[in-house]
Motif scaffolding. Sequence first.
Motif, mmCIF file in Angstrom:
data_model
loop_
_atom_site.group_PDB
_atom_site.id
_atom_site.type_symbol
_atom_site.label_atom_id
_atom_site.label_comp_id
_atom_site.label_asym_id
_atom_site.label_seq_id
_atom_site.Cartn_x
_atom_site.Cartn_y
_atom_site.Cartn_z
ATOM 1 N N THR A 1 -7.599 6.112 -10.798
ATOM 2 C CA THR A 1 -6.245 5.543 -10.878
ATOM 3 C C THR A 1 -6.007 4.553 -9.739
ATOM 4 O O THR A 1 -5.210 3.614 -9.885
ATOM 5 N N TRP A 2 -6.713 4.721 -8.614
ATOM 6 C CA TRP A 2 -6.557 3.778 -7.507
ATOM 7 C C TRP A 2 -7.189 2.427 -7.832
ATOM 8 O O TRP A 2 -6.782 1.393 -7.297
ATOM 9 N N ALA B 1 -16.069 6.298 3.625
ATOM 10 C CA ALA B 1 -16.496 7.161 2.528
ATOM 11 C C ALA B 1 -15.422 8.182 2.159
ATOM 12 O O ALA B 1 -15.446 8.736 1.050
ATOM 13 N N LYS B 2 -14.468 8.413 3.068
ATOM 14 C CA LYS B 2 -13.425 9.406 2.820
ATOM 15 C C LYS B 2 -12.192 8.831 2.137
ATOM 16 O O LYS B 2 -11.254 9.573 1.806
ATOM 17 N N ASP B 3 -12.150 7.531 1.906
ATOM 18 C CA ASP B 3 -10.984 6.925 1.260
ATOM 19 C C ASP B 3 -10.787 7.486 -0.144
ATOM 20 O O ASP B 3 -11.755 7.654 -0.905
ATOM 21 N N PRO C 1 -4.384 -0.444 -2.172
ATOM 22 C CA PRO C 1 -3.983 0.969 -2.154
ATOM 23 C C PRO C 1 -5.179 1.884 -2.419
ATOM 24 O O PRO C 1 -6.021 1.597 -3.260
ATOM 25 N N GLY C 2 -5.236 2.957 -1.669
ATOM 26 C CA GLY C 2 -6.368 3.864 -1.767
ATOM 27 C C GLY C 2 -7.287 3.787 -0.567
ATOM 28 O O GLY C 2 -8.149 4.654 -0.388
ATOM 29 N N LYS D 1 0.803 -1.218 0.000
ATOM 30 C CA LYS D 1 0.000 0.000 0.000
ATOM 31 C C LYS D 1 0.840 1.273 0.000
ATOM 32 O O LYS D 1 0.339 2.366 0.258
ATOM 33 N N THR D 2 2.109 1.121 -0.310
ATOM 34 C CA THR D 2 2.984 2.273 -0.504
ATOM 35 C C THR D 2 3.639 2.154 -1.882
ATOM 36 O O THR D 2 3.806 1.058 -2.417
ATOM 37 N N SER D 3 3.979 3.302 -2.460
ATOM 38 C CA SER D 3 4.597 3.336 -3.788
ATOM 39 C C SER D 3 5.861 2.478 -3.804
ATOM 40 O O SER D 3 6.621 2.490 -2.826
#
Length: 372
Positions: A142-143, A133-135, A123-124, A87-89
């Motif tokens: 793109t996520w 709901a805020k994700d 990720p996201g 979940k990280t680049s």
Amino acid sequence: MKYLVKSLKILALFTGVLFFNSCQKAELPVPPISTPSTTTPVVLEPWKMYRGINISPNISRTDLEDLAVYHPNVVRINFSANPLVRKTSPYSFNEDAFAKLDFVINECERLNMKVIIDPHTSPGFASNFSTTAKDVFWTDTTWHAHLTKVWVRIAQTYKNRGNIIAGYDLMNEPTARDGFPNTPEASWNQIFSKLITKIRAEGDNHTIIIATQQGVGPNGTFLNWTDGINQIVLPSDTNIVLSPHMYTPTGFTHQGVTKPISGPYPGTFNNTYWNKATLDSRLKVLVDYRAAHPDVPIYIGEFSASRYCGPSGDQYVADLIDLFEKYGFSWSYHSYRQAADWDAELSNTDLSNNVRSSTTPRVQLLTTYFKK
């Protein structure tokens, strides 16, 4: 001599080694190992009544063997503790997690327990355990690519594994933005339809499990995962199952986890008296939906009551399972040797006792239903 060379060349076709007149050797390309045809779909069993439990990918062989003694016919493996995509680049595949998925599938095949694959997070999403709901996942398409690549890889890898895999649970506990907007970045209906198309394009015909969504509905009323079933727009694909989770009322079920200790069940929570009849009334939306869509099975992917609920938590679980059985809903208890708060093998009367037992009332309850 020319006959010897010709003979050696013929031999090379079978050995993959070519000898030259100088007595040196060179490797020939070795033909690829044949794999099952992807043009002929694997014949899969239809969805049936499943009675199971949630597990972690970090489970051991001994854990699985102990679980098999209780006789669940399915496990839902969720990757909250070990995401399939980091979940990280640069958001690469987690090969350790995929290796553990292989291990669990192989062990469960040996132990006669089917597997539901649940990536659980991507990720996201800020949390590994649920969504909000805020994700940012719901704000930018793109996520979505990261979840798509997971399901494409799963389909490519497991499409020919047959009936050991009971289904693919596309997303754990999706939460709608307010109003359930019908836009490409935010619409769960659009997202799961695209995922199904990608999976089927790989020649994978396994059952697709679509989680119902919670959130503030179009009229401003909050819809939980059971209520959210009516927001689902069924895809054209017919091999699907709808999957709400059931932790209502959370004021009871999540005592000591995310909620304060608030008393036993049956009892009053959030100004409502909760007993089996109340639970039944909250499941009516699922019963009505199933009556209107008899070819769409319902699977309760998670339900539970924490240890901190005490023995009345066992009654809550028993009442729910009895109702699931009454209505023909498949189900998976949360969870097995994954988190102490929900562990059926740990005492809910002596919270200082963290020694697992196969004879707790909740284990005995689950085992009675598993054996049906």
